[in-house]
Design an enzyme around this catalytic site. Sequence first.
Site, mmCIF file in Angstrom:
data_model
loop_
_atom_site.group_PDB
_atom_site.id
_atom_site.type_symbol
_atom_site.label_atom_id
_atom_site.label_comp_id
_atom_site.label_asym_id
_atom_site.label_seq_id
_atom_site.Cartn_x
_atom_site.Cartn_y
_atom_site.Cartn_z
ATOM 1 N N LYS A 171 18.098 16.969 35.054
ATOM 2 C CA LYS A 171 18.368 15.641 36.032
ATOM 3 C C LYS A 171 17.308 15.437 36.832
ATOM 4 O O LYS A 171 17.493 15.882 38.202
ATOM 5 C CB LYS A 171 19.548 15.353 36.187
ATOM 6 C CG LYS A 171 20.052 14.105 36.386
ATOM 7 C CD LYS A 171 21.029 13.317 37.427
ATOM 8 C CE LYS A 171 20.547 13.463 38.811
ATOM 9 N NZ LYS A 171 19.478 12.549 39.109
ATOM 10 N N GLU A 182 18.479 25.601 46.597
ATOM 11 C CA GLU A 182 17.414 25.314 47.646
ATOM 12 C C GLU A 182 17.773 23.760 48.534
ATOM 13 O O GLU A 182 17.551 23.002 47.931
ATOM 14 C CB GLU A 182 15.852 25.337 47.110
ATOM 15 C CG GLU A 182 15.631 26.578 46.552
ATOM 16 C CD GLU A 182 14.336 26.667 45.845
ATOM 17 O OE1 GLU A 182 14.099 27.482 44.909
ATOM 18 O OE2 GLU A 182 13.601 25.679 45.833
ATOM 19 N N CYS A 208 10.411 19.938 52.445
ATOM 20 C CA CYS A 208 11.689 20.357 52.876
ATOM 21 C C CYS A 208 11.186 21.649 53.889
ATOM 22 O O CYS A 208 12.099 22.073 54.822
ATOM 23 C CB CYS A 208 12.211 21.281 51.774
ATOM 24 S SG CYS A 208 11.459 22.549 50.919
ATOM 25 N N GLU A 258 18.598 17.314 60.182
ATOM 26 C CA GLU A 258 17.582 17.155 59.293
ATOM 27 C C GLU A 258 17.231 15.549 59.305
ATOM 28 O O GLU A 258 17.911 14.902 58.750
ATOM 29 C CB GLU A 258 17.868 17.610 57.920
ATOM 30 C CG GLU A 258 16.316 17.502 57.139
ATOM 31 C CD GLU A 258 16.841 17.890 55.744
ATOM 32 O OE1 GLU A 258 17.674 17.653 55.038
ATOM 33 O OE2 GLU A 258 15.898 18.728 55.094
#
Length: 496
Positions: A188, A264, A298, A400
Amino acid sequence: MGQIVKLDDVRTASLLPNYVAGQWVTTAQRFDNIDPTTGEVIGSVCEAGRAEVDAAVMAARKALSGPWGQMKAADRVAMLHAIADRITARFADFVAAEVRDTGMPLHFADHVNVPRGAANFKVFADLFANVPTETFPMDTPDGGTALNYGLRVPRGVIAVISPWNLPLLLTTWKLGPALACGNTVVLKPSEETPSSANLLAEVMAEVGVPDGVFNVIHGHGADAAGQWLTEHPEVDGITFTGETSTGEAIMRAAAKGVRPVSFEMGGKNSAVVFADADIDAAVAGLARSCFQNTGQVCLGTERVYVERAVFGEVVARLAAVARALKPGRPGEDGADFGPLNSRTHQEKVLGYYRIARDEGATVVTGGGVPAMPDHLKGGWWIEPTVWTGLGDDARVVNEEIFGPCCHIAPFDSIDEVIGRVNATRYGLAASVWTSNLSTAHRMGAALEVGICWVNSWFLRDLRTAFGGAKQSGIGREGGVHSLEFYTELRNVCVRL
Ligand code: NAD
Ligand code: 6OD
């Protein structure tokens, strides 16, 4: 189940169907694919319902025992090479799909994202074909002998859930090892960046990957395709890249049936510049780690710590680089960076730009939306931004943001900076800039991260372990470490 169609019939309508059991499947429920450089709708995506998710998972289950399951290891390796070669042959199609969906700069798609799409198949095909397993001869209690040996068997049906920032790189980073180990996959992709997943399905069909081995279902996450896939009892393992909060939701889904996960996730990565560093190299490295792909990597840096003696110089030089970066459409003359990926993400990043000001930051450069020519005014543009003056407890130093921004703070000693870098719930990556070998090794050992770069950033060797410490990840992928998730290690004990 939706309607089975021929790809050529939907291509002209810019419609992206699902790919289930080797067939293209449209659904009545659609969502828009949007060009982030203009905000315009460029296509329509068929949202998978429960029926399509179920069909994809069951096709993957069935394919485990079909020709794929019986394929000789050498033939599987050859097939993975063929996939890689076909991605390379269709390089331009993949680049076009990636830049269209993400707005990423052409040189980034050309040099990083798409080449890794091919490499992720090749490397794991070759690596796993040559990995030994353990053997233990033993004495038995009754004076005889036995031989133990390990067998690596595929885990089964793997659900791959991927994000939007580097779609092809991050998807194939999971597909390569999953298929190399003999698993079947239901992918997906992110609802924001669906196109390259369908190109991958085309490639799989072109090189003869058996039906059902690779399936693509499109759709959203919560209460939609993502959740239904992760909750599906016939999924044997879930590998996910995305936000930590999404990881928490997927972990809850995986708990039912006690399915293993490989995650992750988010980060709040630091860079540390010591006064003995090559400052030219450090500033160039910081410019990449803070601003590349508009900060949507990231591994990117959002916290910079600079030893006090060179603090002013580094701030001034990094801000000068940020000011000189030119926004623009991928491939447009002189364009250094593209837009953010979506309106929602632009709102989030701009929200943090406001929070930084409210918290009392000095905005050294940026902090808003750049002036764009008329044809790009509808896109999700953002200025590269450098802040100073905040304490380590400020929100923009802790949370973040995933945008082209960083806060720079001075430090006075190595012990102090180690403590400050480690004072976060995240632990994905760090970069350290120094010419002192002892400092480099000390930092590498002390920083609580999955990967610590010294005098470099995003320098990748696919044989190495990759993943996050603390709330940045669960498990490691990369090299032989990927075997831990993508296979079961069975011990066979033979009494001789
Ligand atoms: P996200 O978590 O919002 O979405 C990622 C994927 O998860 C999408 O496909 C989404 O549809 C799906 N999803 C969302 N909710 C779900 C649910 N409840 N069940 C199942 N699937 C669900 O992340 P994003 O916004 O696409 O990506 C940005 C984030 O990804 C950032 O936090 C970034 O740090 C992280 N990221 C981490 C790495 C890494 O290697 N650690 C790499 C890239 C991105
Ligand atoms: O290089 C890789 O293998 C990897 N997973 C990179 C992740 C980048 C995040 O945006």
